[in-house]
Structure formats: C-alpha cells, structure tokens
Design a protein around this motif. Structure first.
Motif, PDB file in Angstrom:
ATOM      1  N   ARG A   1      27.368  63.008 -28.834  1.00 29.52           N
ATOM      2  CA  ARG A   1      27.767  63.673 -27.616  1.00 29.52           C
ATOM      3  C   ARG A   1      26.799  64.807 -27.286  1.00 29.52           C
ATOM      4  N   GLY A   2      26.708  65.124 -26.014  1.00 32.11           N
ATOM      5  CA  GLY A   2      25.876  66.239 -25.607  1.00 32.11           C
ATOM      6  C   GLY A   2      24.642  65.779 -24.861  1.00 32.11           C
ATOM      7  N   LYS A   3      23.882  66.724 -24.452  1.00 30.37           N
ATOM      8  CA  LYS A   3      22.746  66.450 -23.578  1.00 30.37           C
ATOM      9  C   LYS A   3      21.547  65.882 -24.327  1.00 30.37           C
ATOM     10  N   TRP A   4      21.355  66.273 -25.574  1.00 28.89           N
ATOM     11  CA  TRP A   4      20.084  66.011 -26.236  1.00 28.89           C
ATOM     12  C   TRP A   4      20.053  64.973 -27.355  1.00 28.89           C
ATOM     13  N   PRO A   5      21.118  64.774 -28.115  1.00 31.05           N
ATOM     14  CA  PRO A   5      21.016  63.915 -29.302  1.00 31.05           C
ATOM     15  C   PRO A   5      20.391  62.550 -29.043  1.00 31.05           C
TER      16      PRO A   5
END
Lengths: 115, 115
Positions: free
Chosen positions: A22-26
């Motif tokens: 989850r999240g913008k970068w992973p």
DNA sequence: CTGTATCCTAGGGGATACTG
DNA sequence: CAGTATCCCCTAGGATACAG
C-alpha cells in the motif's frame, strides 16, 4: 474478540497483503528494482526524483522489513549500499506486469471515452 | 525511448495508475465484485464489515468516477442499488489473480522463515 | 554517498448519529 | 435499504536542513 482480522482474511486474500504494497511508492520501487536488478540509494533517488530522501529511506526500510528487498552494505569510502529484490520480492513481478498491462488498457479506455 | 521509466514518475505506468487503486479498500471492493459479479450496498458492507458506511459510499463513488464500477439504481421501495464491474474494471481481474497468487507465496515464505 | 532529524499539512479513514 | 452528515484522529508523505 478476534477483531478486524477474521472476516477479511478469510473472505479476501487481497486484504491480507494490502498493507505490504500500500502507498504511493512501494510498487514503484519494486518495479525499478525488477528492471535494474541492483540499485544504489542514489540511483533509486534518480529514478524517482519526486520522492524525498527521508521517505525513500523509510520506504526501503519498510520493504526490507517485509522481506521484499535486500539491503547490502559495503563498508567503503565513500559508502556503498545496494538494493535488490529478494526471492519473494522477485515473485511479485508478475503482479507488476499484470498491472502494467491493465494500465495501458485503462489509459486507452480513457482516451476512447473522450471522443 | 517510449517505455523508459527511469527519468520521472509521470512516464511510469505503474505510478500513473497507482492513485486509482491506492488505499485500503479499492482492490478489496473490486475483488468482491469480481467474485460475485453483482452486489448491493448492504452485501458489500457485509463482505467488508470493517469499512464504515460513509467510507464505503465514498470508495464506491470514487471507483465509479474512475470508471471501474457501474452503479445501477432501481427506483423501488425499498430502494435497490446494484454495483458491478465495468469492462475496464473486469480487465483488472488478472491483476488481482496475480496478487492473490503472490499473497499465498508470501504467506508460505513468512511461515517458512519462522522455522 | 547514504542517509537522519525535524517540522508540517492534506486527506485517508474510523466512529457515531441521522435520513428519504 | 442505501445512503448523509459530522467529527476527529492519525499517518502518509512533502520540505528542508544537517551528519557520518
């Protein structure tokens, strides 16, 4: 009580791993590592100019803790640190490929719906 | 080159589409709709007991705005609303399948690493 | 080169109550 | 049944500066 865990876990395998990616970068980080196999901190930063160094460090540490990436430190001067995908991290690549395929279809559908 | 994602995030299809499926619930919602084909609001809520009604509404509206799901309203008493995947939403299923496969591998890897 | 240390803010997302 | 309306907290994530 058993709480949050029970329902979603049993009825939805997606919910189980959602927190890992989850999240913008992973997924972006995993993508670049899948392309280049090995990248140094500064190389990752160059490939993602918009992430701050503080956040890049944080994301890398999180992915390492989740077991998706490996961090190899070479004690030299100047210091060198190399990031790469672990075995389970490498197994994530098909997900990225499917997502990339869908992204192109989605983009095409958006353009088509404008006309 | 056209598919060189190294320069900036805007040229990376994964980063581009990441906002559509980002967050705790979107992929879970798509998953349930892919399994059941058609679901009413209350049925979705039952499959995801942890989401609040307010957030479920918000997520559904967002996915609808992104074109991934279709909302069909039947003006009856009591009111009936059915949610289903659109064409482009259906095309997302392979991503979920790949993710589901990986989830099982990840789970197995976690268990293995404990021993 | 590879990070830390702070600070700060938008908004994701939960809880609760109410409605046509 | 299928939502709204509020409130409110927390953390993701950006900006900036500094350090070994």
């Amino acid at each position: 009580m058993k709480n949050d865990y029970t329902d979603n876990i049993e009825s939805c395998p997606i919910a189980k791993v959602q927190k890992v990616i989850r999240g913008k970068w992973p997924m972006v980080i995993i993508y670049h590592l899948s392309e280049s196999h090995v990248l140094r901190f500064s190389e990752l930063k160059r490939k993602m100019p918009q992430i701050t160094e503080a956040n890049l460090t944080k994301e890398l540490r999180t992915l390492e803790a989740y077991g998706l990436i490996h961090r190899e430190v070479y004690r030299e001067v100047p210091p060198r640190v190399e990031y790469s995908l672990t075995a389970i991290g490498t197994k994530f690549i098909p997900v990225l490929e499917a997502l990339e395929t869908w992204a192109l279809e989605y983009e095409a559908a958006q353009i088509e719906s404008q006309s």
